[in-house]
Design an enzyme around this catalytic site. Structure first.
Site, short mmCIF file in Angstrom:
data_model
loop_
_atom_site.label_atom_id
_atom_site.label_comp_id
_atom_site.label_asym_id
_atom_site.label_seq_id
_atom_site.Cartn_x
_atom_site.Cartn_y
_atom_site.Cartn_z
N CYS A 146 0.84 -1.17 0.04
CA CYS A 146 0.16 -0.08 0.12
C CYS A 146 0.87 1.18 0.09
CB CYS A 146 -0.91 0.14 1.28
SG CYS A 146 -2.02 -1.41 1.17
N ASN A 194 -1.72 2.03 5.43
CA ASN A 194 -0.98 1.07 5.05
C ASN A 194 -0.53 0.16 6.21
OD1 ASN A 194 1.37 -0.56 4.24
ND2 ASN A 194 2.85 1.08 4.39
N GLY A 195 -0.87 -1.13 6.25
CA GLY A 195 -0.44 -2.10 7.54
C GLY A 195 -1.55 -2.63 7.76
N LYS A 254 12.88 -15.38 -10.56
CA LYS A 254 12.83 -14.15 -11.64
C LYS A 254 11.93 -14.89 -12.56
CE LYS A 254 13.74 -11.36 -9.97
NZ LYS A 254 14.40 -11.36 -8.69
N HIS A 279 17.43 -37.65 -6.33
CA HIS A 279 16.94 -38.00 -5.30
C HIS A 279 15.42 -37.67 -5.11
CE1 HIS A 279 20.76 -39.09 -3.53
NE2 HIS A 279 21.40 -38.00 -4.19
N LYS A 313 6.43 -4.32 -4.10
CA LYS A 313 7.86 -4.45 -4.07
C LYS A 313 8.21 -4.20 -2.58
CE LYS A 313 12.07 -2.61 -6.06
NZ LYS A 313 12.37 -4.36 -6.66
N TRP A 334 -2.64 -2.90 -1.54
CA TRP A 334 -2.26 -4.22 -1.65
C TRP A 334 -3.01 -4.84 -0.63
CZ3 TRP A 334 -0.03 -8.25 0.99
CH2 TRP A 334 0.31 -9.46 0.27
N ARG A 367 3.96 -0.40 -4.54
CA ARG A 367 3.86 -0.96 -3.25
C ARG A 367 2.60 -1.53 -3.46
NH1 ARG A 367 6.76 1.76 0.54
NH2 ARG A 367 5.50 1.08 2.14
N GLU A 414 8.02 -15.17 -10.93
CA GLU A 414 7.39 -14.01 -10.40
C GLU A 414 6.93 -13.07 -11.67
OE1 GLU A 414 9.56 -11.24 -8.11
OE2 GLU A 414 11.23 -11.95 -8.86
N GLU A 467 17.67 -17.96 -7.85
CA GLU A 467 17.21 -16.59 -8.27
C GLU A 467 16.67 -16.46 -9.70
OE1 GLU A 467 16.56 -13.93 -6.73
OE2 GLU A 467 16.80 -12.51 -8.36
C1 F6R Z 1 11.94 -10.79 -6.02
C2 F6R Z 1 11.75 -9.67 -4.95
C3 F6R Z 1 11.30 -10.30 -3.83
C4 F6R Z 1 12.23 -9.38 -2.56
C5 F6R Z 1 11.61 -9.59 -1.22
C6 F6R Z 1 12.64 -9.03 -0.05
O1 F6R Z 1 12.32 -10.35 -7.31
O2 F6R Z 1 11.84 -8.61 -5.17
O3 F6R Z 1 11.48 -11.57 -3.50
O4 F6R Z 1 13.45 -9.58 -2.82
O5 F6R Z 1 10.47 -9.17 -1.10
O6 F6R Z 1 12.56 -7.72 -0.27
P1 F6R Z 1 13.71 -6.84 0.09
O7 F6R Z 1 15.01 -7.02 -0.56
O8 F6R Z 1 13.21 -5.22 -0.03
O9 F6R Z 1 13.97 -7.09 1.71
#
Ligand code: F6R
Length: 615
Positions: A2, A103-104, A491, A510, A610, A77, A27, A494, A487
């Protein structure tokens, strides 16, 4: 999670709030809303889905507006209550004279809601936020003062909140308050701002006050007053924002993600700047505020992080153990906080976070802080809440990252871990000096090698085109590149919503090998010259024998690779230990192009945000 923007001042209020929300859309994007004080009227606009819908609604109803002079806006969100118009913010009290954005998560909202219903409040949504609107209105009826009403209300709230409140009776005044959720005040001339994060205000001012937990801001056009929960005035420092507005532009790229991937060579140069310039000189990491003797004796490190940052932490573990011989535990913050950890004052605890706002990591860090561990924070946001908890702070300087999928911040975190591992090894004298010199030399060369990858992405695009219709992938690697497999797979899932799993290559047989057939491509990371190459090659053969389509990500020039694998993505050679810093780039690009071919919303994937400010 949010985003909130509040504005009082001389500019076009709708425009300022709308642009602010646009810059906070990372957000959340389930719904959007705005409340405006307009010549004695309080006007509310809400739409479902992305901000563009709010823009269209405001455009259609433009003629209603006379001359708005203040307002609050929100992008959501969803936590409590599905994404719907009725659950969209701003929320109002029963008579509609008071509005709130939030937000929260309010943990005791059910009890408060019951009490307020008994008092006659008329609830319309399923949100926890609506409780705040009724609660503040109830307190306002007693106190006849909005600031006091907010103060008396937040004393009753449990959980996390950043809120902005306006009342029809007091035009052009916004009251903000926060606890465990970010909020800042932007100071202008004949105008002031409140926002969840700096991108919302950077176009207008760099002067900022960061609110702390339980602080209340009363903001008008020409005044900002900050008080604590008891009503005492707090004299806050005005800080200058480090960002430039240009950071929020795509600069001609189709998506922020592609722009941010392409920024990585410069990001790496930035991280190295001032810390590593001469391979004969020790790495300069004066940010680590632990004296040398204590560092020499250090025998345990814990690293806590989430998502992509957790993957950087896994590489960090490998490097620190390898270079400095210190035992490192890595754990997802969300797990760390629900058990008794063995942290103590002789443990160094490292928190890694792009945003510095991730709720689970903040809670985990606070937990470690209580045990008197030294807290080292590696973050892209030195202005964040997490950074404020640090005893030592390594800012990664990747610049603002807008796309929800983390890319350049990951590279910056990795490079920070290389520097930290070398720094520890140099202090402990635990590694052959020539070896470290070679690593340093390779680190300095890294940006140029990544530029080579970025200058010709045709093999990656071809691979993306060929494989974009597959529904499941396995990414395999061993050793330091296991985190790259995790990773790369993250990517892909997501931003394209394709099921992709990163797996240790040696573990394939396994269990997961049972799933392999021609419908499940296997991407293998093979760096020759290291200790894992031959083994990953054998594991790839095993997958081939089960009819899996094979993709190689490799710096090997061996022709046998072209025969075994269906597609080969070739990268410039670096030593195995350094290769995660280079393998991440083609994996980011592969995910990007697959999502692009599938027509997905690359920068704002569904269900994500994010900055994850709820646990
Ligand atoms: C993936 C991504 C998330 C963040 C995770 C942690 O692309 O962006 O998995 O890495 O939410 O966020 P931070 O690094 O801001 O603590």
């Amino acid at each position: 999670m949010c985003g909130i923007v509040g504005y009082v001042g001389k500019r076009d209020v709708v425009d300022v709030i709308f642009k602010g929300l646009t810059n906070l859309e990372y957000r959340g994007y389930d719904s959007a809303g705005m409340a405006l004080q307009d010549c004695g009227e309080l006007r509310i606009y809400k739409t479902l889905g992305k901000l563009i819908n709010l823009k269209n609604e405001l455009e259609e109803r433009k003629s209603e507006l006379k001359h708005p002079t203040s307002g609050i806006g929100h992008i959501r969100w969803a936590t409590h209550g599905s994404p719907s118009l009725v659950n969209a913010h701003p929320h109002t009290c029963s008579c509609g004279r008071l509005v709130v954005v939030h937000n929260g998560i309010i943990e005791n909202y059910k009890e408060l809601r019951e009490q307020l219903i008994k008092k006659g409040c008329n609830f319309r949504s399923q949100t926890d936020t609506e409780t705040i609107a009724h609660l503040v209105a109830d307190e306002y009826a007693k106190a006849k003062d909005l600031e006091t009403a907010v103060r008396n209300s937040i004393k009753q709230l449990q959980g996390a909140y950043a809120i902005c409140v306006m009342h029809k009776d007091v035009p052009n005044l916004i009251v903000g308050a926060r606890k465990h959720a970010p909020m800042l005040v932007g100071i202008g001339e004949d105008e002031n701002f409140i926002a969840s994060d700096t991108p919302a205000i950077i176009e207008y001012t760099k002067k900022t006050i960061y609110l702390e937990d339980n602080e209340i801001a009363v903001v008008t056009k020409d005044s900002v007053k900050i008080t604590d929960i008891n009503g005492n005035t707090v004299n806050k420092k005005i800080e200058m924002l480090p960002w430039e507005p240009v950071a929020l532009s795509k600069l001609g790229y189709k998506h922020f993600m592609l722009k941010e991937i392409n920024e990585q060579p410069d990001v790496i140069r930035n991280v190295l700047n001032g810390k590593l310039y001469d391979i004969d000189a020790p790495v300069n990491l004066s940010e680590v505020k632990i004296d040398k003797e204590t560092l020499k004796k250090l025998n345990k490190i814990q690293i806590i992080a989430c998502g992509t940052s957790l993957h950087a932490a896994i590489v960090g573990k490998y490097l620190i153990e390898d270079f400095a011989g210190i035992s490192v535990e890595v754990e997802a913050s969300s797990e760390y906080i629900y058990r008794k950890t063995t942290t103590d004052s002789s443990t160094l605890v490292i928190g890694v976070s792009q945003s510095g706002e991730t709720a689970d990591t903040i809670t985990a860090i606070k937990q470690a802080k209580e045990k008197n561990s030294h807290i080292l924070i590696i973050t892209n946001r030195p202005d964040s809440n997490m950074a404020r908890l640090a005893d030592s702070l390594i800012p990664v300087n990747a610049g603002i990252e807008v796309s929800v999928a983390a890319t350049k911040s990951y590279s910056a975190q990795l490079i920070s871990f290389y520097l930290l591992a070398i720094h520890l090894a140099e202090i402990k004298d635990s590694m052959d000096k020539e070896y470290l010199k070679n690593i340093k030399h390779e680190l300095i060369q890294l940006p140029t090698k990544i530029e080579e990858i970025l200058s010709n992405t045709s093999s990656i695009q071809e691979c993306a085109r060929k494989f974009s219709s597959y529904k499941n992938f396995i990414y395999i690697a061993r050793g330091v590149n296991l985190a790259s497999a995790y990773e790369g797979a993250l990517k892909l899932k997501e931003i394209s919503y394709i099921n992709a799993t990163g797996y240790p290559a040696g573990e394939l047989k396994h269990g997961p090998i049972a799933m392999l057939d021609e419908t499940m491509p296997v991407l293998a990371i093979l760096i020759p010259g290291g200790i894992t190459y031959e083994k990953v090659l054998s594991n790839s053969e095993e997958a081939k024998a089960r009819n899996a389509k094979l993709i190689a990500l490799t710096s090997s020039t061996d022709k046998a690779i072209d025969t075994l694998f269906d597609n080969v993505i070739r990268i410039p050679h670096v030593s195995e230990v350094l290769s995660p810093a280079i393998t991440c780039v083609p994996l980011q690009l592969l995910a990007y192009y697959i999502a692009e071919f599938l027509g997905k919303d690359v920068d704002q994937p569904r269900n994500l945000a994010k900055s994850v400010t709820v646990e």
